[in-house]
Design a protein around this motif. Structure first.
Motif, PDB file in Angstrom:
ATOM      1  N   GLU A   1      -1.402   6.056  -5.470  1.00 29.18           N
ATOM      2  CA  GLU A   1      -0.663   5.124  -5.037  1.00 29.18           C
ATOM      3  C   GLU A   1      -1.586   4.038  -4.278  1.00 29.18           C
ATOM      4  O   GLU A   1      -2.788   4.555  -3.630  1.00 29.18           O
TER       5      GLU A   1
ATOM      6  N   ARG B   1       7.459   2.176  -4.485  1.00 33.01           N
ATOM      7  CA  ARG B   1       6.118   2.828  -4.745  1.00 33.01           C
ATOM      8  C   ARG B   1       5.297   1.684  -5.186  1.00 33.01           C
ATOM      9  O   ARG B   1       5.490   0.840  -6.116  1.00 33.01           O
TER      10      ARG B   1
ATOM     11  N   ALA C   1       2.119   1.530  -7.105  1.00 36.79           N
ATOM     12  CA  ALA C   1       0.931   2.557  -7.922  1.00 36.79           C
ATOM     13  C   ALA C   1      -0.185   1.828  -7.749  1.00 36.79           C
ATOM     14  O   ALA C   1      -0.436   0.757  -7.626  1.00 36.79           O
TER      15      ALA C   1
END
Length: 265
Positions: A34, A71, A73
């Protein structure tokens, strides 16, 4: 001996008018696949700078507030900027970071006209000790990720858990082949605050931040971002990282990050 091309000496590479690809240096501390939020926060300011380049009368960024929606990425991202409240002396912008068609960050920035208020300029916060007076700290001894490995940190030995003073700098450019403003480069290091004044062992507890809000009473300049940081954990799963922000000339503003505090399995 490792072969192949070296990682680019930047956090991002531009891939289109509004799109950017993160390099390995943008890798996160909690999950290395991430993005660390710190350079992404600076990239958003870089995109805002590009949006404002068409403006005839410059305005100064006085507050920027980021909400992390999910999230982030380590993939190509798109950043769009729109004006929500136009004005000659006060303006509100919103920037959205999208990855894979999904918004992952929204940021709102208040801009103010620059006026001469030097006659009444004052702050109760004393300047920090200079970076050269503090001890180098190998942050990557405690944290993983490309971003943490890319920065130089100098800090005072913590007087207690969750309390320290630190300076952070980076030799890397924000976007390959592009100049970035002093503000974008400065903001790109602010989110480091949540890792320099550790309240609990990060191998036993998670405490990622869900947001970052920066208020500025003066425009900062680099190459060092100063963090006078306090981390507080509450009794019911919430925490707060608060920093008085400095450059080498003194205080410039404040930053706050709300934390979700969770024990690791």
């Amino acid at each position: 001996m490792t072969t192949g091309a070296a990682a680019p000496e930047s956090y991002y590479e531009r891939t289109g008018e509004h799109t950017y690809k993160p390099t390995a240096h943008a890798g996160g501390a909690w999950n290395t696949d991430e993005q660390h939020f710190s350079p992404l926060a600076g990239l958003v300011v870089h995109a805002i700078d590009g949006h404002l380049a068409r403006r005839a009368e410059p305005l100064a960024l006085a507050r920027i507030s980021y909400d992390i929606l999910g999230r982030i990425a380590l993939d190509e991202c798109e950043i769009t900027v729109e004006t929500l409240r136009p004005g000659r002396t006060i303006e509100l912008l919103e920037a959205t970071v999208t990855i894979g068609g999904r918004p992952v960050v929204r940021a709102r920035a208040w801009l103010l006209a620059t006026l001469d208020s030097s006659a009444v300029a004052d702050s109760p916060h004393e300047p920090l000790p200079a970076p050269g007076e503090l001890t180098p700290w190998a942050m990557d001894d405690e944290w993983d990720g490309g971003y943490v490995s890319s920065i130089e940190v100098r800090r005072t030995p913590p007087s207690r858990r969750g309390r320290t003073v630190a300076w952070v700098s980076s030799p890397l450019s924000l976007v390959a082949g592009e100049p970035s403003s002093a503000l974008a480069s400065y903001v790109a290091l602010v989110d480091t605050a949540n890792g320099v004044a550790v309240q609990q062992d990060p191998t036993a507890w998670m405490f990622p931040n869900l947001d970052l809000t920066i208020h500025l009473h003066r425009q900062p300049h680099g190459p060092w971002t100063g963090l006078d940081t306090t981390v507080t954990f509450g009794p019911s799963g919430q925490g707060l990282t608060s920093s008085v922000l400095h450059d080498i000339d003194g205080p410039v503003g404040h930053a706050d990050q709300i934390l979700t505090v969770r024990p690791l399995p």
